[in-house]
Design a protein around this motif. Structure first.
Motif, PDB file in Angstrom:
ATOM      1  N   ASP A   5       0.800  -1.282   0.178  1.00 29.76           N
ATOM      2  CA  ASP A   5       0.140  -0.022  -0.090  1.00 29.76           C
ATOM      3  C   ASP A   5       0.922   1.202  -0.274  1.00 29.76           C
ATOM      4  O   ASP A   5       1.955   1.235   0.453  1.00 29.76           O
ATOM      5  CB  ASP A   5      -0.933  -0.033   1.114  1.00 29.76           C
ATOM      6  CG  ASP A   5      -1.966   1.037   1.299  1.00 29.76           C
ATOM      7  OD1 ASP A   5      -3.033   0.827   0.767  1.00 29.76           O
ATOM      8  OD2 ASP A   5      -1.650   2.386   1.617  1.00 29.76           O
ATOM      9  N   GLU A  59      -3.546  -4.774   8.520  1.00 31.62           N
ATOM     10  CA  GLU A  59      -3.983  -4.523   7.020  1.00 31.62           C
ATOM     11  C   GLU A  59      -4.076  -2.950   6.732  1.00 31.62           C
ATOM     12  O   GLU A  59      -5.036  -2.472   7.330  1.00 31.62           O
ATOM     13  CB  GLU A  59      -5.226  -5.366   6.646  1.00 31.62           C
ATOM     14  CG  GLU A  59      -5.430  -5.326   5.110  1.00 31.62           C
ATOM     15  CD  GLU A  59      -4.259  -5.713   4.378  1.00 31.62           C
ATOM     16  OE1 GLU A  59      -4.098  -5.298   3.206  1.00 31.62           O
ATOM     17  OE2 GLU A  59      -3.415  -6.567   4.478  1.00 31.62           O
ATOM     18  N   LYS A  61      -5.216  -0.064   4.184  1.00 34.56           N
ATOM     19  CA  LYS A  61      -6.145   0.293   3.067  1.00 34.56           C
ATOM     20  C   LYS A  61      -6.027   1.885   2.882  1.00 34.56           C
ATOM     21  O   LYS A  61      -6.170   2.723   3.868  1.00 34.56           O
ATOM     22  CB  LYS A  61      -7.454   0.018   3.357  1.00 34.56           C
ATOM     23  CG  LYS A  61      -7.679  -1.448   3.548  1.00 34.56           C
ATOM     24  CD  LYS A  61      -7.272  -2.048   1.943  1.00 34.56           C
ATOM     25  CE  LYS A  61      -7.153  -3.410   1.719  1.00 34.56           C
ATOM     26  NZ  LYS A  61      -6.540  -4.144   0.695  1.00 34.56           N
ATOM     27  N   SER A  62      -5.783   2.326   1.787  1.00 32.19           N
ATOM     28  CA  SER A  62      -5.891   3.630   1.319  1.00 32.19           C
ATOM     29  C   SER A  62      -6.967   4.357   1.119  1.00 32.19           C
ATOM     30  O   SER A  62      -7.024   5.646   1.073  1.00 32.19           O
ATOM     31  CB  SER A  62      -4.607   4.027   0.251  1.00 32.19           C
ATOM     32  OG  SER A  62      -5.000   3.284  -0.864  1.00 32.19           O
ATOM     33  N   ASP A  71     -14.437   0.670  -1.810  1.00 30.58           N
ATOM     34  CA  ASP A  71     -13.251   0.474  -1.053  1.00 30.58           C
ATOM     35  C   ASP A  71     -13.515  -0.199   0.286  1.00 30.58           C
ATOM     36  O   ASP A  71     -12.733  -1.231   0.771  1.00 30.58           O
ATOM     37  CB  ASP A  71     -12.366   1.804  -0.824  1.00 30.58           C
ATOM     38  CG  ASP A  71     -11.623   2.391  -2.025  1.00 30.58           C
ATOM     39  OD1 ASP A  71     -11.440   1.352  -2.817  1.00 30.58           O
ATOM     40  OD2 ASP A  71     -11.447   3.536  -2.115  1.00 30.58           O
ATOM     41  N   GLU A  74     -14.242  -3.913  -0.295  1.00 31.20           N
ATOM     42  CA  GLU A  74     -13.025  -4.719  -0.514  1.00 31.20           C
ATOM     43  C   GLU A  74     -12.253  -4.915   0.725  1.00 31.20           C
ATOM     44  O   GLU A  74     -11.706  -5.892   1.265  1.00 31.20           O
ATOM     45  CB  GLU A  74     -12.328  -4.121  -1.274  1.00 31.20           C
ATOM     46  CG  GLU A  74     -10.900  -4.848  -1.889  1.00 31.20           C
ATOM     47  CD  GLU A  74      -9.978  -4.009  -2.761  1.00 31.20           C
ATOM     48  OE1 GLU A  74      -8.872  -4.157  -2.825  1.00 31.20           O
ATOM     49  OE2 GLU A  74     -10.661  -3.217  -3.576  1.00 31.20           O
ATOM     50  N   ALA A  75     -12.309  -3.704   1.563  1.00 30.91           N
ATOM     51  CA  ALA A  75     -11.301  -3.777   2.874  1.00 30.91           C
ATOM     52  C   ALA A  75     -12.243  -4.814   3.917  1.00 30.91           C
ATOM     53  O   ALA A  75     -11.271  -5.530   4.420  1.00 30.91           O
ATOM     54  CB  ALA A  75     -11.394  -2.264   3.434  1.00 30.91           C
ATOM     55  N   GLN A  78     -11.577  -8.504   2.813  1.00 24.29           N
ATOM     56  CA  GLN A  78     -10.076  -8.858   3.191  1.00 24.29           C
ATOM     57  C   GLN A  78      -9.927  -8.925   4.561  1.00 24.29           C
ATOM     58  O   GLN A  78      -9.491 -10.060   5.125  1.00 24.29           O
ATOM     59  CB  GLN A  78      -9.278  -7.967   2.368  1.00 24.29           C
ATOM     60  CG  GLN A  78      -7.918  -8.400   2.553  1.00 24.29           C
ATOM     61  CD  GLN A  78      -6.865  -7.577   1.786  1.00 24.29           C
ATOM     62  OE1 GLN A  78      -7.365  -6.204   1.485  1.00 24.29           O
ATOM     63  NE2 GLN A  78      -5.827  -7.877   1.353  1.00 24.29           N
ATOM     64  N   TYR A  79     -10.528  -8.079   5.412  1.00 26.32           N
ATOM     65  CA  TYR A  79     -10.400  -8.097   6.993  1.00 26.32           C
ATOM     66  C   TYR A  79     -10.988  -9.339   7.437  1.00 26.32           C
ATOM     67  O   TYR A  79     -10.464 -10.138   8.377  1.00 26.32           O
ATOM     68  CB  TYR A  79     -10.994  -6.847   7.456  1.00 26.32           C
ATOM     69  CG  TYR A  79     -10.856  -6.534   8.984  1.00 26.32           C
ATOM     70  CD1 TYR A  79      -9.980  -6.040   9.524  1.00 26.32           C
ATOM     71  CD2 TYR A  79     -11.825  -7.313   9.697  1.00 26.32           C
ATOM     72  CE1 TYR A  79      -9.621  -6.152  10.887  1.00 26.32           C
ATOM     73  CE2 TYR A  79     -11.813  -7.153  11.210  1.00 26.32           C
ATOM     74  CZ  TYR A  79     -10.772  -6.400  11.837  1.00 26.32           C
ATOM     75  OH  TYR A  79     -10.702  -6.438  13.095  1.00 26.32           O
ATOM     76  N   LEU A  97      -7.328  -2.763  10.995  1.00 25.29           N
ATOM     77  CA  LEU A  97      -7.622  -2.169   9.707  1.00 25.29           C
ATOM     78  C   LEU A  97      -6.780  -0.983   9.788  1.00 25.29           C
ATOM     79  O   LEU A  97      -7.347   0.027  10.685  1.00 25.29           O
ATOM     80  CB  LEU A  97      -8.993  -2.189   8.934  1.00 25.29           C
ATOM     81  CG  LEU A  97      -9.138  -1.496   8.030  1.00 25.29           C
ATOM     82  CD1 LEU A  97      -8.394  -2.280   6.626  1.00 25.29           C
ATOM     83  CD2 LEU A  97     -10.715  -1.463   7.551  1.00 25.29           C
ATOM     84  N   VAL A  99      -6.241   2.996   8.383  1.00 25.34           N
ATOM     85  CA  VAL A  99      -6.698   3.606   7.472  1.00 25.34           C
ATOM     86  C   VAL A  99      -6.255   5.112   7.849  1.00 25.34           C
ATOM     87  O   VAL A  99      -5.939   5.597   8.871  1.00 25.34           O
ATOM     88  CB  VAL A  99      -8.314   3.754   7.394  1.00 25.34           C
ATOM     89  CG1 VAL A  99      -8.637   2.384   7.097  1.00 25.34           C
ATOM     90  CG2 VAL A  99      -8.756   4.262   8.835  1.00 25.34           C
TER      91      VAL A  99
END
Length: 139
Positions: A5, A59, A61-62, A71, A74-75, A78-79, A97, A99
């Motif tokens: 990322d 993890e 995430k941008s 977004d 998706e996050a 995956q989480y 997560l 951010v």
């Protein structure tokens, strides 16, 4: 191995500044013939006798796409996958997560984002990408 990322280095620096030791970059997980890579594994050794070592997986995430909802979907997906595998392989490691502050102040501060955070039970690290510091831990 997956691409990093854009905030990977900033989150590493923020975790170190917060007292964490980076143990895995990335944290490799294998389960059922599949391989996964969580962005970062870290731990903090505590001095108090009554507490075990704290271990986390992070993890990052941008949220750079035009749709924050996509977004978020998706996050969250995956989480949930990482959380399920960690529960089996490393149940004492807590998943977070990470951010940027703008994301937390955006979709995560909205009613919609709060619903998702609370109903799924996502642990969140909010970081300032310019200062490379953690602003908030949400568990």
């Amino acid at each position: 191995m997956p691409a990093r990322d854009i905030y990977h280095a900033a989150v590493i620096k923020a975790l170190i500044a917060d007292g964490w030791t980076i143990t895995n970059d990335p944290l490799y997980l294998a389960y059922g013939g599949r391989e996964l890579y969580v962005d970062i594994g870290a731990e903090r050794v505590t001095i108090a006798a009554e507490r075990d070592n704290q271990k986390i997986a992070v993890e990052i995430k941008s949220f750079l796409s035009p749709s924050p909802v996509n977004d978020l979907q998706e996050a969250v997906g995956q989480y949930e996958v990482y959380r399920s595998v960690l529960k089996e392989l490393q149940p004492k490691r807590q998943l977070y997560l990470a951010v940027p502050k703008r994301v937390y102040e955006g979709i995560f501060s909205e009613r919609f984002g709060q619903l998702i955070l609370n109903s799924i039970g996502i642990n969140l690290i909010v970081f300032d990408e310019q200062l490379e510091r953690i602003i908030r831990w949400i568990s």
